[in-house]
Design an enzyme around this catalytic site. Structure first.
Site, PDB file in Angstrom:
ATOM      1  N   GLU A  64       0.844  -1.192   0.000  1.00 45.59           N
ATOM      2  CA  GLU A  64       0.000   0.000   0.000  1.00 45.59           C
ATOM      3  C   GLU A  64       0.878   1.240   0.000  1.00 45.59           C
ATOM      4  OE1 GLU A  64      -1.774   1.018   3.893  1.00 45.59           O
ATOM      5  OE2 GLU A  64      -1.410  -1.076   4.400  1.00 45.59           O
ATOM      6  N   CYS A  92      -3.364  -3.509   4.429  1.00 45.88           N
ATOM      7  CA  CYS A  92      -2.456  -4.568   4.906  1.00 45.88           C
ATOM      8  C   CYS A  92      -2.850  -5.952   4.415  1.00 45.88           C
ATOM      9  CB  CYS A  92      -2.420  -4.580   6.426  1.00 45.88           C
ATOM     10  SG  CYS A  92      -1.799  -3.067   7.117  1.00 45.88           S
ATOM     11  N   HIS A 135      -2.599 -10.417  11.917  1.00 44.65           N
ATOM     12  CA  HIS A 135      -1.971  -9.188  11.423  1.00 44.65           C
ATOM     13  C   HIS A 135      -1.617  -8.361  12.661  1.00 44.65           C
ATOM     14  CE1 HIS A 135      -1.186  -5.363   9.699  1.00 44.65           C
ATOM     15  NE2 HIS A 135      -2.311  -4.815  10.143  1.00 44.65           N
TER      16      HIS A 135
HETATM   17  P1  HMG Z   1      -3.452   6.095  21.894  1.00 49.06           P
HETATM   18  O1  HMG Z   1      -4.746   6.814  22.007  1.00 49.06           O
HETATM   19  O2  HMG Z   1      -2.232   6.911  21.937  1.00 49.06           O
HETATM   20  O3  HMG Z   1      -3.266   5.017  23.016  1.00 49.06           O
HETATM   21  O4  HMG Z   1      -3.477   5.285  20.514  1.00 49.06           O
HETATM   22  P2  HMG Z   1      -4.280   4.549  24.150  1.00 49.06           P
HETATM   23  O5  HMG Z   1      -4.531   5.661  25.095  1.00 49.06           O
HETATM   24  O6  HMG Z   1      -5.449   3.838  23.549  1.00 49.06           O
HETATM   25  O7  HMG Z   1      -3.332   3.498  24.877  1.00 49.06           O
HETATM   26  C1  HMG Z   1      -2.909   2.358  24.219  1.00 49.06           C
HETATM   27  C2  HMG Z   1      -2.900   1.211  25.232  1.00 49.06           C
HETATM   28  O8  HMG Z   1      -1.875   1.466  26.211  1.00 49.06           O
HETATM   29  C3  HMG Z   1      -4.203   1.073  26.043  1.00 49.06           C
HETATM   30  O9  HMG Z   1      -4.441  -0.304  26.203  1.00 49.06           O
HETATM   31  C4  HMG Z   1      -3.840   1.698  27.380  1.00 49.06           C
HETATM   32  O10 HMG Z   1      -4.609   1.202  28.477  1.00 49.06           O
HETATM   33  C5  HMG Z   1      -2.396   1.244  27.505  1.00 49.06           C
HETATM   34  P3  HMG Z   1      -5.794  -0.973  25.621  1.00 49.06           P
HETATM   35  O11 HMG Z   1      -6.920  -0.325  26.305  1.00 49.06           O
HETATM   36  O12 HMG Z   1      -5.777  -0.642  24.130  1.00 49.06           O
HETATM   37  O13 HMG Z   1      -5.654  -2.413  25.891  1.00 49.06           O
HETATM   38  N1  HMG Z   1      -1.593   2.024  28.470  1.00 49.06           N
HETATM   39  C6  HMG Z   1      -0.718   1.462  29.327  1.00 49.06           C
HETATM   40  N2  HMG Z   1      -0.386   0.170  29.560  1.00 49.06           N
HETATM   41  C7  HMG Z   1       0.564  -0.091  30.519  1.00 49.06           C
HETATM   42  N3  HMG Z   1       1.152   0.883  31.261  1.00 49.06           N
HETATM   43  C8  HMG Z   1       0.852   2.189  31.060  1.00 49.06           C
HETATM   44  C9  HMG Z   1      -0.124   2.519  30.062  1.00 49.06           C
HETATM   45  N4  HMG Z   1      -0.664   3.692  29.606  1.00 49.06           N
HETATM   46  C10 HMG Z   1      -1.555   3.372  28.634  1.00 49.06           C
HETATM   47  N5  HMG Z   1       1.459   3.131  31.787  1.00 49.06           N
HETATM   48  C11 HMG Z   1      -3.506   3.636  18.810  1.00 49.06           C
HETATM   49  C12 HMG Z   1      -3.184   3.929  20.280  1.00 49.06           C
HETATM   50  C13 HMG Z   1      -3.134   2.190  18.519  1.00 49.06           C
HETATM   51  C14 HMG Z   1      -4.999   3.853  18.561  1.00 49.06           C
HETATM   52  C15 HMG Z   1      -2.671   4.603  17.915  1.00 49.06           C
HETATM   53  O14 HMG Z   1      -1.303   4.359  18.093  1.00 49.06           O
HETATM   54  C16 HMG Z   1      -2.999   4.518  16.425  1.00 49.06           C
HETATM   55  O15 HMG Z   1      -3.910   5.183  15.937  1.00 49.06           O
HETATM   56  N6  HMG Z   1      -2.271   3.657  15.645  1.00 49.06           N
HETATM   57  C17 HMG Z   1      -2.527   3.458  14.201  1.00 49.06           C
HETATM   58  C18 HMG Z   1      -3.769   2.645  13.931  1.00 49.06           C
HETATM   59  C19 HMG Z   1      -3.621   1.165  14.183  1.00 49.06           C
HETATM   60  O16 HMG Z   1      -2.537   0.626  14.298  1.00 49.06           O
HETATM   61  N7  HMG Z   1      -4.768   0.460  14.242  1.00 49.06           N
HETATM   62  C20 HMG Z   1      -4.778  -0.985  14.421  1.00 49.06           C
HETATM   63  C21 HMG Z   1      -6.006  -1.654  13.823  1.00 49.06           C
HETATM   64  S1  HMG Z   1      -6.215  -1.221  12.097  1.00 49.06           S
HETATM   65  C22 HMG Z   1      -5.049  -2.211  11.284  1.00 49.06           C
HETATM   66  O17 HMG Z   1      -4.518  -3.147  11.842  1.00 49.06           O
HETATM   67  C23 HMG Z   1      -4.698  -1.842   9.872  1.00 49.06           C
HETATM   68  C24 HMG Z   1      -3.388  -1.089   9.695  1.00 49.06           C
HETATM   69  O18 HMG Z   1      -2.296  -1.981   9.848  1.00 49.06           O
HETATM   70  C25 HMG Z   1      -3.374  -0.405   8.321  1.00 49.06           C
HETATM   71  C26 HMG Z   1      -3.664  -1.224   7.095  1.00 49.06           C
HETATM   72  O19 HMG Z   1      -4.486  -2.108   7.053  1.00 49.06           O
HETATM   73  O20 HMG Z   1      -3.059  -0.864   6.078  1.00 49.06           O
HETATM   74  C27 HMG Z   1      -3.200   0.008  10.725  1.00 49.06           C
END
Ligand code: HMG
Length: 389
Positions: free
Chosen positions: A79, A111, A233
């Protein structure tokens, strides 16, 4: 016939940023990145590597004199392609010296592209058992410095050959697929960084996983315990854990422990690379094969592919006697261990050096890039590739 994955290889460039360094620089608790996201290191892609060179560098590990002449289908799932018209697969064919009597093309669906390629290759080899297919997933995952997605960047390539008498994984005849028009992650034509609705994308991923695995098990009259492990994935490794946790309540305590332990084996490599988009699922498969001590030939592995936008697919594979390969494991660990650790400012500089879409012609110095295939710039609008001796 045992049509499936015969060889598998991996490439990621020579630089990474440590997740504790990045957390400190972003005033985040390191455990958010290490545990909450599940990443310890993130690949940083220099401008002398792109989708084509990374794909070719990975494919070097799976093409040799025994199969070079048999490859008559070359599919690049990506992609982050390098041209809106010409496919990266044609460049790949040329760099690798593959037969001119081959179909070479590129597939895009976020992906999911490499999985689409594998399924197409499986049908092809079923029809033409004396021939083989090369399928590569290669990408650069970019969201931007100081964005929420920054911690989920990365890049690299996984190359696989699909053959009639596969030595690694025989692919199942059936799959369960599910798709819908979803705006969870996308990249408009004028951008080098993705746009994403992060939390929504997590939810859709989990929904698609549950839908497709249940449909697969039901349609094929199987139980979860018929599977010895699941691979996902992994856009970041906690995402796979979130998926796994959706179905753990359906298992006994002993089986839950087993699936969780296999999951740990399946994320060893991904934790150190980050998202490689199309290649992530297959890096996780490789990680499972190399790092699990509990798998045997004949075991069935469940495989969940997800591409935003969105397409999901669940299928299975049966391990073949040659699935373990200590030489391959050694080589992958060398690739990961020999990388240079960048400081956060160095990573930010390298990130900013990524070519702009309207850069015109330019020349890149690839002296510091010791990979066999490098990208050295654009001349009269044409991309320039080098093969090092
Ligand atoms: P965010 O808002 O910065 O993070 O975004 P958060 O506040 O949701 O925290 C992440 C996790 O850390 C949470 O755990 C927190 O509790 C934990 P969860 O509730 O998710 O289980 N946390 C802690 N844990 C331990 N100790 C601490 C602590 N503090 C917090 N002290 C987000 C996170 C992944 C949303 C962001 O990075 C993002 O937008 N990433 C890009 C999108 C993505 O990867 N999506 C995945 C699904 S889509 C997909 O797989 C397709 C893709 O590969 C693209 C394609 O297909 O081409 C992306």
């Amino acid at each position: 016939m045992n049509v499936g994955i015969d060889k598998i290889g991996f490439f990621t460039p020579n630089y990474y940023v440590d997740m504790v360094d990045l957390a400190n620089a972003r005033n985040e608790n390191p455990n958010k990145y290490l545990i909450g996201i599940g990443q310890t290191e993130q690949a940083v892609i220099p401008n002398t590597q792109d989708t084509v060179t990374m794909a070719a560098n990975a494919a070097l590990q799976v093409i040799d004199d025994s199969n070079r002449d048999k490859i008559s289908l070359i599919i690049l799932g990506t992609e982050t392609g390098i041209d809106n018209s010409k496919s990266g697969a044609i460049y790949l064919q040329n760099l690798l010296g593959l037969s001119r009597h081959a179909r070479a093309f590129e597939i895009k669906q976020a992906c999911y592209g490499a999985t689409a390629g594998i399924q197409m290759a499986k049908e092809f080899v079923n029809l033409h058992p004396n021939q083989q297919a090369l399928v590569v997933g290669a990408d650069v995952a970019r969201y931007g410095v100081r964005t929420a997605g920054e911690v989920t960047q990365g890049g690299g390539a996984v190359a696989m050959t699909i053959a009639a008498d596969s030595t690694i994984l025989k692919l199942s005849k059936n799959s369960s697929v599910y798709s819908d028009d979803i705006m969870d992650f996308w990249r408009p034509l004028n951008r080098t960084e993705a746009l994403v609705d992060g939390h929504y994308s997590n939810d859709i991923y989990q929904q698609f996983f549950v839908k497709t695995i249940h449909d697969y098990l039901q349609t094929n009259d199987m139980n979860l315990t018929d599977l010895s492990a699941l691979v996902f994935h992994l856009p970041y490794t906690k995402m796979g854990l979130k998926g796994l946790r959706e179905i753990l309540p359906e298992l006994s305590e002993t089986d839950q422990k087993h699936f969780l332990s296999e999951f740990e084996a399946s994320r060893v490599y991904n934790k150190r690379v980050g998202n490689l988009y199309t290649g992530s699922l297959y890096l996780s498969l490789l990680s499972l094969l190399d790092n699990s001590d509990d798998l045997h030939a004949g075991d069935q592995i469940g495989i969940f592919s997800y591409g935003s936008g969105a397409q999901g697919e669940f299928y299975t594979g049966t391990l073949q006697p040659g699935f373990k390969n200590s030489q391959r494991k050694k080589q992958i660990n060398e690739i990961l261990n020999q990388r240079t650790r960048l400081t956060v400012p160095e990573y930010e500089t390298m990130f900013a050096q990524w070519p702009k879409l309207d850069a015109g012609d330019y020349h890149l110095d690839d002296l510091k890039d010791h990979s066999q295939f490098t990208f050295t710039g654009v001349n009269e609008g044409k991309r320039q590739y080098q093969t090092k001796a």
